[in-house]
Scaffold this motif. Structure first.
Motif, short mmCIF file in Angstrom:
data_model
loop_
_atom_site.label_atom_id
_atom_site.label_comp_id
_atom_site.label_asym_id
_atom_site.label_seq_id
_atom_site.Cartn_x
_atom_site.Cartn_y
_atom_site.Cartn_z
N ARG A 280 0.83 -1.22 0.00
CA ARG A 280 0.00 0.00 0.00
C ARG A 280 0.85 1.26 0.00
N ARG A 283 2.30 1.92 -3.43
CA ARG A 283 1.33 2.54 -4.36
C ARG A 283 1.20 4.04 -4.10
N GLN A 284 1.21 4.40 -2.82
CA GLN A 284 0.87 5.78 -2.46
C GLN A 284 2.08 6.71 -2.36
#
Length: 286
Positions: A280, A283-284
C-alpha cells in the motif's frame, strides 16, 4: 446538423475511452497469476543483472559470514566454552549465525528500495501495467538468493573450523529453509521502513536500533542461562532466539517442535501485517 450529430458521439466515445486506457495500468486486480509470475521473473532477472554489473554489492554477502564466524569463535569461544574448546562453540554459534544472516541482509533491502525511489526507478515501475507487489517480491527473491550464498559460505567456514552435522543433511536443509522463511518476513519490515523513511541513512539508523537488541539479546552467541533474569525473559520471546534454537536443534539434535512452531508463527504474523502495508505504501508513495 449532420456534422453535429457525427461529431458529438465521436467526442463522447473518445472521452469515455480515455479513462479506461489510463486506468489499465492501475488495475492490478486484473493481472492473472501467470502474468504476475512472469513479471516477477523479469524483475528478478533485472535485479540479478544489476548485481552482475556491480559485483561490489556482493561484498557483504561474501565477507560478512567469514568475519563474523572467525570473530565470534576465537573471541568469545574460549570465554563461553572454555579455553581450547572453540570447536565446541562452533557447533553452538554457527546455527545461530544462520539466523543473524537473514536479519543483516534484510536491512539492505530497505536501503535499496529507498535508493531506487530517489533514482526514479520505482516511478518507472509504477507507470507500467504490472502488479505493484511483483516489484517488491522480486526484490525479496533476489535477496533470498544472496542470503543462500551467505549461508553457504558460513557453513563452509564452520566445517573448516570443526562444525559437525549430528542429525542429517535433510535436517540441515530444513534449518536453512526455516532461516529463509523468517528472513523473508523480516525483509517486508525493512521494505516498509525503506518506503517510509526519507533517506537511506535514516533507514540504516533505524534498522540498527532494531538489530542490536534483537541480535545480542538472544541465544545466538551465548546460552540464556548465563544472562540476568530480566534478559532471559526478553530472550525467551525474541524471535531470533527461537530461530537460533530451532536451527541448533536441527543440526545438533534435540527438541525442535516448539522453536520451529514459534518461528513459523512469527514469520506468518510479520508477513501478514507488513506485506500489505508495504504494498500500500509503495502505491501511495510520492
Amino acid at each position: 446538423m449532420s456534422t453535429v450529430t457525427t461529431t458529438k458521439p465521436s467526442t463522447a466515445g473518445a472521452s469515455a475511452a480515455a479513462p479506461k486506457a489510463s486506468a489499465a495500468p492501475v488495475g492490478e486486480g486484473r493481472i492473472g497469476l501467470r502474468a504476475n509470475l512472469r513479471h516477477i521473473g523479469a524483475l528478478v532477472r533485472r535485479n540479478a543483472l544489476q548485481i552482475k554489473q556491480d559485483p561490489e554489492s556482493m561484498f557483504d554477502v561474501l565477507f560478512m559470514p567469514i568475519i563474523f564466524t572467525l570473530l565470534f569463535v576465537f573471541v568469545f569461544g574460549g570465554a563461553i566454552s572454555g579455553k581450547g574448546q572453540q570447536e565446541a562453540y562452533v557447533n553452538y554459534v554457527v546455527p545461530g549465525l544462520m539466523a543473524m544472516m537473514g536479519m543483516n541482509i534484510a536491512m539492505g533491502v530497505g536501503t535499496g528500495v529507498n535508493d531506487d525511489f530517489k533514482k526514479g526507478v520505482m516511478d518507472r515501475f509504477r507507470s507500467m501495467p504490472i502488479a505493484r507487489s511483483s516489484v517488491l517480491i522480486a526484490k525479496i527473491v533476489v535477496e533470498l538468493g544472496r542470503m543462500m550464498v551467505a549461508i553457504a559460505i558460513l557453513l563452509t567456514v564452520g566445517f573448516m573450523l570443526g562444525l559437525s552435522i549430528k542429525t542429517s543433511v535433510f535436517d540441515l536443509l530444513l534449518s536453512i529453509g526455516l532461516s529463509a522463511v523468517f528472513g523473508a518476513s523480516l525483509m517486508w519490515i525493512f521494505i516498509l521502513l525503506g518506503l517510509t523513511m526519507k533517506t537511506a541513512q535514516a533507514v540504516q539508523g533505524m534498522a540498527m536500533l532494531v538489530l542490536m537488541p534483537l541480535q545480542f539479546g538472544s541465544s545466538i552467541f551465548a546460552p540464556p542461562s548465563t544472562m540476568p533474569g530480566w534478559l532471559q525473559t526478553f530472550t525467551d520471546y525474541n524471535p531470533l532466539s527461537n530461530l537460533a534454537d530451532a536451527a541448533r536443534g536441527l543440526i545438533n539434535g534435540g527438541a525442535v517442535a516448539h522453536p520451529v512452531t514459534v518461528t513459523l508463527i512469527w514469520s506468518v504474523a510479520i508477513t501478514a501485517v507488513t506485506m500489505p502495508l508495504a504494498v500500500r505504501k509503495f502505491r501511495q508513495k510520492t
